[in-house]
Design a protein around this motif. Sequence first.
Motif, PDB file in Angstrom:
ATOM      1  N   ILE A 144       0.833  -1.204   0.000  1.00 18.53           N
ATOM      2  CA  ILE A 144       0.000   0.000   0.000  1.00 18.53           C
ATOM      3  C   ILE A 144       0.874   1.262   0.000  1.00 18.53           C
ATOM      4  O   ILE A 144       0.618   2.220  -0.729  1.00 18.53           O
ATOM      5  N   ALA A 145       1.935   1.254   0.820  1.00 22.55           N
ATOM      6  CA  ALA A 145       2.823   2.424   0.890  1.00 22.55           C
ATOM      7  C   ALA A 145       3.523   2.664  -0.444  1.00 22.55           C
ATOM      8  O   ALA A 145       3.660   3.811  -0.895  1.00 22.55           O
ATOM      9  N   GLU A 146       3.939   1.583  -1.114  1.00 25.25           N
ATOM     10  CA  GLU A 146       4.626   1.737  -2.398  1.00 25.25           C
ATOM     11  C   GLU A 146       3.679   2.279  -3.463  1.00 25.25           C
ATOM     12  O   GLU A 146       4.076   3.128  -4.281  1.00 25.25           O
ATOM     13  N   ARG A 147       2.428   1.793  -3.463  1.00 28.50           N
ATOM     14  CA  ARG A 147       1.479   2.297  -4.471  1.00 28.50           C
ATOM     15  C   ARG A 147       1.125   3.766  -4.230  1.00 28.50           C
ATOM     16  O   ARG A 147       1.025   4.557  -5.162  1.00 28.50           O
ATOM     17  N   ARG A 148       0.945   4.133  -2.973  1.00 32.49           N
ATOM     18  CA  ARG A 148       0.661   5.544  -2.672  1.00 32.49           C
ATOM     19  C   ARG A 148       1.850   6.434  -3.041  1.00 32.49           C
ATOM     20  O   ARG A 148       1.673   7.535  -3.580  1.00 32.49           O
ATOM     21  N   ALA A 149       3.040   5.964  -2.778  1.00 32.01           N
ATOM     22  CA  ALA A 149       4.227   6.758  -3.114  1.00 32.01           C
ATOM     23  C   ALA A 149       4.341   6.930  -4.625  1.00 32.01           C
ATOM     24  O   ALA A 149       4.716   8.006  -5.107  1.00 32.01           O
ATOM     25  N   ALA A 150       4.039   5.870  -5.358  1.00 32.59           N
ATOM     26  CA  ALA A 150       4.096   5.968  -6.817  1.00 32.59           C
ATOM     27  C   ALA A 150       3.087   6.971  -7.338  1.00 32.59           C
ATOM     28  O   ALA A 150       3.380   7.776  -8.242  1.00 32.59           O
TER      29      ALA A 150
END
Length: 593
Positions: free
Chosen positions: A110-116
């Motif tokens: 979830i954190a990686e998708r939000r950061a992207a």
Amino acid sequence: MSASFLLATEDSELITAWQAQLPAEATTLTLDEVSGYPQLPSGLPIVVILDALVGDRLPEALARSPLLVVGKPHSGLYEQLRMSGRALRCMDYEESRTRLEEFAPLFAEIAERRAALDLVAENNRRTQNSRPPIPVAPANNNADMWDFLEGAVESMNSKERLLAEFRRASRHVLNASHIVFFLREEGEFRADRGSSQCPVSDPLIRYLSSRPVVLDGNEWPGPPDPVAEMAARNRMALWGARLLVPLHDNGHLTGIIACGVRNDGQAYDENDKTQAVSFARLLREFLRQNQQSTRLNRIYESTLMGDRYFPRTLLLKPGEEPTAEVPVAVRALIGRVRLQKISRRLRPRPGQPFRASAGIVGETGGVWAYWENAGSDIEDIRQDLRRKRLALLRDLALTLNHEVGNSLVSFSTLDSESTRQKIPSALRKTVRSDIDRLQRLNVDLVKLAEFSYASPDEFDLGEILEEVGEALKMRVEVPPDPVVMTVAGDLVQFAIESLVKTVAENQPDDAERELKVQLRSTGEGEEITALVSIQGSGLELEGILPESSPEEVPNQGRLAVFIAKEIIRLHGGKIHAGPGMEGTEILISLRQW
């Protein structure tokens, strides 16, 4: 970019339990590492595992990061965070010690998708806000560069002017709104303008110390380092910078160049970064030369100051002659050293006030020398020798006075009424004469012992000489003007009277009346010298006239003459014989005490 996990708690045992359940390659952060940053860089994935007890310390910059709350159910802080809707999952302490590893991969994704998504949104916003560059008339870059180099070389001795030249040139080449140089001083990096500073313990400094990379705040070079990236973004925001260029010297970070926003509003491209690195390398070399120049100037100024207060020094090449500024005595010393090939020393003495040393320079075959004016030492030595000589004379006089006094008491018994009739008349006259001579000798020894108690004062030598002439019934000539000098009056009178009396006693009966004593003076003030001459025919004074040859045993004469010579010596004078206006004369010179 893999996600990082922020373990926000003050319980060390809880942190250990959480870390054991995270992926092995995951980066962990603590609350202290991120609490000082008001914002986070876009595209930085962070999962927040928050202890409800420290929920008030969570930075607002982590508002969009996935949040997992751990706490005691039904407690105020725990329920407040749960009801706020920010937490994706809530656990109690025991559950977080065992089940955190089940949710960690999901929260990381979830954190990686939000950061992207955040990174894409920022890139789109940057593209929409970008404007075409403002056309600039072409400039003669070569001429400008030569002007810059000329100004930099002229400013080599001044660090402030040198940085000003580099600021002017780098702003022109990079089209930057402002340039600030952060140089290392006393454990921190200080800005050359303003009061900004960055401690050496800052994550940005630690990162740039090991990686010579240029940071522009948009793309992070190399492996992800969340702490360093956050530190870089926040420092750039605090300094109003869009480009950070490190200065390295022999593997050590010595400075940072912070470049502000471009004047045309565009981001710095690769060409700008290359030029910035070139300026950083050039600045590094100029700063190194500036340090050496500053050190040489400091040594030169110290040398000039040392020439005034320290001994003079000199280094000569083989065959090089010293200049005329070098004292004659030192030049002679250098000549002896070159001739004998050994080190020599020169000690101060009357008429030669320099203390000097010289020797051979083994590396070049030249000569080294140093010298200093030790005139004050000569006076100290003279005064010290005077005190020692007076003490010696006093001890000698008291000893002789004691011995002669004892012998005189025994010798006087021969002149008593009981023994006088038993001694022949001729021998009795001799005994009487010897007793008188010993009594005079004893009186003279007392005068010798009084040297150390003499106190100088101002006296007119003309009056002293007239008293001597009156006492000895002798002609005296004194100048019309008084000859006033600081002397020991009683001692001077005794010395002149003893010398004149001795010369008179050595004269034939018919020549004694021809003796004449004359007073003259030369110089003024402290340099005044009195000259007392004894004139007449057939003069004779033990040790002075007639002159003795080196082979003869010296005849020191009477004690009174010896005492007179010592008095003259104490007054810096001499006694010698030489030709005068009316034949050979005995000349006595006296200086002030």
